[in-house]
Every structure is written in structure tokens, then in C-alpha cells.
Design a protein around this motif. Structure first.
Motif, PDB file in Angstrom:
ATOM      1  N   LEU A 183     -70.049  25.562 -21.183  1.00  0.00           N
ATOM      2  CA  LEU A 183     -69.487  24.829 -20.030  1.00  0.00           C
ATOM      3  C   LEU A 183     -68.361  23.985 -20.156  1.00  0.00           C
ATOM      4  O   LEU A 183     -67.380  24.082 -19.375  1.00  0.00           O
ATOM      5  CB  LEU A 183     -70.718  24.010 -19.376  1.00  0.00           C
ATOM      6  CG  LEU A 183     -71.905  24.950 -18.843  1.00  0.00           C
ATOM      7  CD1 LEU A 183     -73.174  23.804 -18.574  1.00  0.00           C
ATOM      8  CD2 LEU A 183     -71.439  25.546 -17.587  1.00  0.00           C
ATOM      9  N   TYR A 184     -68.237  23.323 -21.200  1.00  0.00           N
ATOM     10  CA  TYR A 184     -67.176  22.333 -21.651  1.00  0.00           C
ATOM     11  C   TYR A 184     -66.045  23.341 -21.855  1.00  0.00           C
ATOM     12  O   TYR A 184     -65.035  23.070 -21.270  1.00  0.00           O
ATOM     13  CB  TYR A 184     -67.769  21.597 -23.065  1.00  0.00           C
ATOM     14  CG  TYR A 184     -66.233  20.852 -23.519  1.00  0.00           C
ATOM     15  CD1 TYR A 184     -66.002  19.665 -23.016  1.00  0.00           C
ATOM     16  CD2 TYR A 184     -65.576  21.211 -24.512  1.00  0.00           C
ATOM     17  CE1 TYR A 184     -64.685  19.078 -23.345  1.00  0.00           C
ATOM     18  CE2 TYR A 184     -64.430  20.617 -25.133  1.00  0.00           C
ATOM     19  CZ  TYR A 184     -64.134  19.478 -24.528  1.00  0.00           C
ATOM     20  OH  TYR A 184     -62.982  18.870 -25.016  1.00  0.00           O
ATOM     21  N   ASN A 185     -66.054  24.292 -22.720  1.00  0.00           N
ATOM     22  CA  ASN A 185     -64.866  25.095 -22.904  1.00  0.00           C
ATOM     23  C   ASN A 185     -64.413  25.938 -21.440  1.00  0.00           C
ATOM     24  O   ASN A 185     -63.242  26.051 -21.209  1.00  0.00           O
ATOM     25  CB  ASN A 185     -65.495  26.147 -23.796  1.00  0.00           C
ATOM     26  CG  ASN A 185     -65.428  25.571 -25.270  1.00  0.00           C
ATOM     27  OD1 ASN A 185     -64.661  24.561 -25.534  1.00  0.00           O
ATOM     28  ND2 ASN A 185     -66.424  26.303 -26.149  1.00  0.00           N
ATOM     29  N   MET A 186     -65.258  26.225 -20.693  1.00  0.00           N
ATOM     30  CA  MET A 186     -65.123  26.865 -19.368  1.00  0.00           C
ATOM     31  C   MET A 186     -64.036  25.766 -18.537  1.00  0.00           C
ATOM     32  O   MET A 186     -63.183  26.130 -17.685  1.00  0.00           O
ATOM     33  CB  MET A 186     -66.308  27.199 -18.778  1.00  0.00           C
ATOM     34  CG  MET A 186     -66.128  27.809 -17.501  1.00  0.00           C
ATOM     35  SD  MET A 186     -65.355  29.278 -17.640  1.00  0.00           S
ATOM     36  CE  MET A 186     -64.807  29.879 -15.649  1.00  0.00           C
ATOM     37  N   ASN A 187     -64.795  24.570 -18.651  1.00  0.00           N
ATOM     38  CA  ASN A 187     -63.938  23.687 -17.860  1.00  0.00           C
ATOM     39  C   ASN A 187     -62.531  23.268 -18.465  1.00  0.00           C
ATOM     40  O   ASN A 187     -61.532  23.111 -17.465  1.00  0.00           O
ATOM     41  CB  ASN A 187     -64.816  22.287 -17.930  1.00  0.00           C
ATOM     42  CG  ASN A 187     -65.656  21.935 -16.561  1.00  0.00           C
ATOM     43  OD1 ASN A 187     -65.271  22.047 -15.570  1.00  0.00           O
ATOM     44  ND2 ASN A 187     -67.000  21.906 -16.822  1.00  0.00           N
ATOM     45  N   ARG A 188     -62.403  23.446 -19.719  1.00  0.00           N
ATOM     46  CA  ARG A 188     -61.279  23.190 -20.056  1.00  0.00           C
ATOM     47  C   ARG A 188     -60.393  24.192 -20.137  1.00  0.00           C
ATOM     48  O   ARG A 188     -58.928  23.965 -19.724  1.00  0.00           O
ATOM     49  CB  ARG A 188     -61.342  23.060 -21.788  1.00  0.00           C
ATOM     50  CG  ARG A 188     -60.164  22.736 -22.483  1.00  0.00           C
ATOM     51  CD  ARG A 188     -60.488  22.087 -23.742  1.00  0.00           C
ATOM     52  NE  ARG A 188     -61.173  23.060 -24.909  1.00  0.00           N
ATOM     53  CZ  ARG A 188     -61.171  22.782 -26.143  1.00  0.00           C
ATOM     54  NH1 ARG A 188     -60.811  21.736 -26.667  1.00  0.00           N
ATOM     55  NH2 ARG A 188     -61.985  23.701 -26.703  1.00  0.00           N
ATOM     56  N   ARG A 189     -60.612  25.764 -20.036  1.00  0.00           N
ATOM     57  CA  ARG A 189     -59.831  26.781 -19.496  1.00  0.00           C
ATOM     58  C   ARG A 189     -59.468  26.791 -18.197  1.00  0.00           C
ATOM     59  O   ARG A 189     -58.471  27.184 -17.899  1.00  0.00           O
ATOM     60  CB  ARG A 189     -60.481  27.970 -19.986  1.00  0.00           C
ATOM     61  CG  ARG A 189     -60.535  28.128 -21.776  1.00  0.00           C
ATOM     62  CD  ARG A 189     -61.005  29.670 -21.950  1.00  0.00           C
ATOM     63  NE  ARG A 189     -62.581  29.712 -21.884  1.00  0.00           N
ATOM     64  CZ  ARG A 189     -63.393  29.481 -22.865  1.00  0.00           C
ATOM     65  NH1 ARG A 189     -62.906  29.075 -23.991  1.00  0.00           N
ATOM     66  NH2 ARG A 189     -64.634  29.693 -22.599  1.00  0.00           N
ATOM     67  N   LEU A 190     -60.623  26.234 -17.232  1.00  0.00           N
ATOM     68  CA  LEU A 190     -60.134  26.246 -15.911  1.00  0.00           C
ATOM     69  C   LEU A 190     -59.049  25.357 -15.545  1.00  0.00           C
ATOM     70  O   LEU A 190     -58.135  25.700 -14.956  1.00  0.00           O
ATOM     71  CB  LEU A 190     -61.537  25.959 -15.236  1.00  0.00           C
ATOM     72  CG  LEU A 190     -61.505  25.940 -13.667  1.00  0.00           C
ATOM     73  CD1 LEU A 190     -61.106  27.219 -13.192  1.00  0.00           C
ATOM     74  CD2 LEU A 190     -62.654  25.402 -13.244  1.00  0.00           C
TER      75      LEU A 190
END
Length: 210
Positions: free
Chosen positions: A125-132
Motif C-alpha cells: 500500500l505504501y509503495n502504491m501510494n508513492r508510485r501514485l
């Protein structure tokens, strides 16, 4: 390549920190140790963390007080916290943990597989937020470079790339949602809902442009 997500491990006992690192060693993350609440707060001043594993029973500033300080700071209030404590803790510890802002509460000895699974999804979730956030910034930058000042619409030549980037983000969100579904962990509901809202907002913005 982006930096690996960092996890803050907070426990006053060295052997517990070593055990946590061993359990999480198969995951793509960087653990950071803190031997006290004060040391954890200091680390949070300069480093961004995806998740905090926080022991409840520590001398001096215990886990509840540490969590209260974390949640009061604008920079750190949204970092998810998982409390860890021994099985014979006071019966109100779980309630106090959730009241202090924890997303989950595990008792020792805990199942290593369960801890890895929980940490893995929070890191995703953290990585997804960062990529988003990175994709949104790239899209804004591309639009700014392609559009002369005052242009009312998006050139057709830019739309395919915007669509490709947004579709990649949506595909990744679907993968993370499937991970969360398989984990059947209610602690993931809030963070995943926030992330979904952000992607939907980005899609609505793209649809308005096209």
C-alpha cells in the motif's frame, strides 16, 4: 529504482529486534531499529517509514505514549502502527492500542507468517501510494510542458500516454486489492479505501481532460 520501503522496529530488547528482522528478511524492505520511544521519535524526524512495529512494554516512554506523540505530529500521524505485546498483558491493552491509533495489535509469540503477511500488504500500500504520487506529478509535468499557457484543452497526442500511465496505476491497485482480500485483514480497509479514492479522483480528472 525507488528506495526500498523502510519499517521502524521499536523494542527495548535487542533479541526481539533481531527476531523481527529475521522474520521480515524475506520481504523487500529496509528495517530500522529503535531501542526506545525517544529513539523512535528521533528517527521519525528525518526518515519516512511505511509502517511502525511498536512494542507496548518499554521502560520510560511506553508504546502507548510513543504512539500518542507520533499521531500528534503532522508529518507522522498517517503512518500505520502495529502494536506488539506479550500474551499476558492487561486485558485493556488491545483497546488502548486501538485508541492510541494502532491499525492492528499482535500478541507475542505471534505467528511469523501472519506478521509477514500483514507487513507485506502495508508495504504494498505504501509503495502504491508513492508510485501514485509520482505518476500524478509526472502527468502534471507532462501536461505543463505540452500545453502552452492558457490552452483550454489537452492535445490529442498526449492522451495516449496519460491513459497508459493511469491504466498501469489502476492495474497495480487491483493487484493490491487482491492481496488485501486474501489477507482478510480489517486493518487494511481504511488505507485501501483512501488509496482507491485517490485513483478514482485521478481517473475522473483524466476523463474530464479527454
Amino acid at each position: 529504482m525507488p528506495d526500498r520501503a523502510k519499517i521502524l522496529l521499536v523494542d527495548d530488547r535487542e533479541e526481539n529486534l533481531i527476531a523481527l528482522e529475521a522474520i521480515l528478511s524475506s520481504l523487500d524492505l529496509s528495517p530500522v531499529r529503535a531501542r526506545s520511544g525517544e529513539e523512535a521519535l528521533k528517527a521519525l524526524l528525518s526518515t519516512e517509514f511505511a509502517l511502525i512495529l511498536l512494542d507496548v512494554r518499554m521502560p520510560g516512554m511506553d508504546g502507548f505514549e510513543t504512539a500518542a506523540h507520533i499521531k500528534r505530529r503532522e508529518r507522522t500521524r498517517n503512518i500505520p502502527i502495529i502494536f506488539l505485546t506479550v500474551v499476558d498483558s492487561a486485558p485493556d491493552y488491545a483497546f488502548r492500542g486501538y485508541a492510541a491509533g494502532a491499525v492492528d495489535y499482535l500478541t507475542k509469540p505471534f505467528d511469523p507468517w501472519v506478521l509477514r503477511a500483514k507487513v507485506s500488504v502495508f508495504v504494498e500500500l505504501y509503495n502504491m501510494n508513492r508510485r501514485l504520487a509520482e505518476q500524478a506529478a509526472l502527468l502534471r509535468e507532462r501536461l505543463a510542458s505540452e500545453l502552452p499557457e492558457g490552452t483550454p484543452s489537452t492535445p490529442a497526442a498526449v492522451l495516449p500516454e496519460l491513459s497508459r500511465r493511469l491504466t498501469a496505476v489502476e492495474d497495480e491497485l487491483a493487484r493490491v486489492r487482491e492481496l488485501a482480500r486474501k489477507s482478510n485483514d480489517p486493518a487494511l480497509t481504511g488505507p485501501l479505501s483512501d488509496l482507491t479514492d485517490r485513483v478514482l479522483h485521478l481517473r475522473a480528472g483524466f476523463d474530464a481532460l479527454s
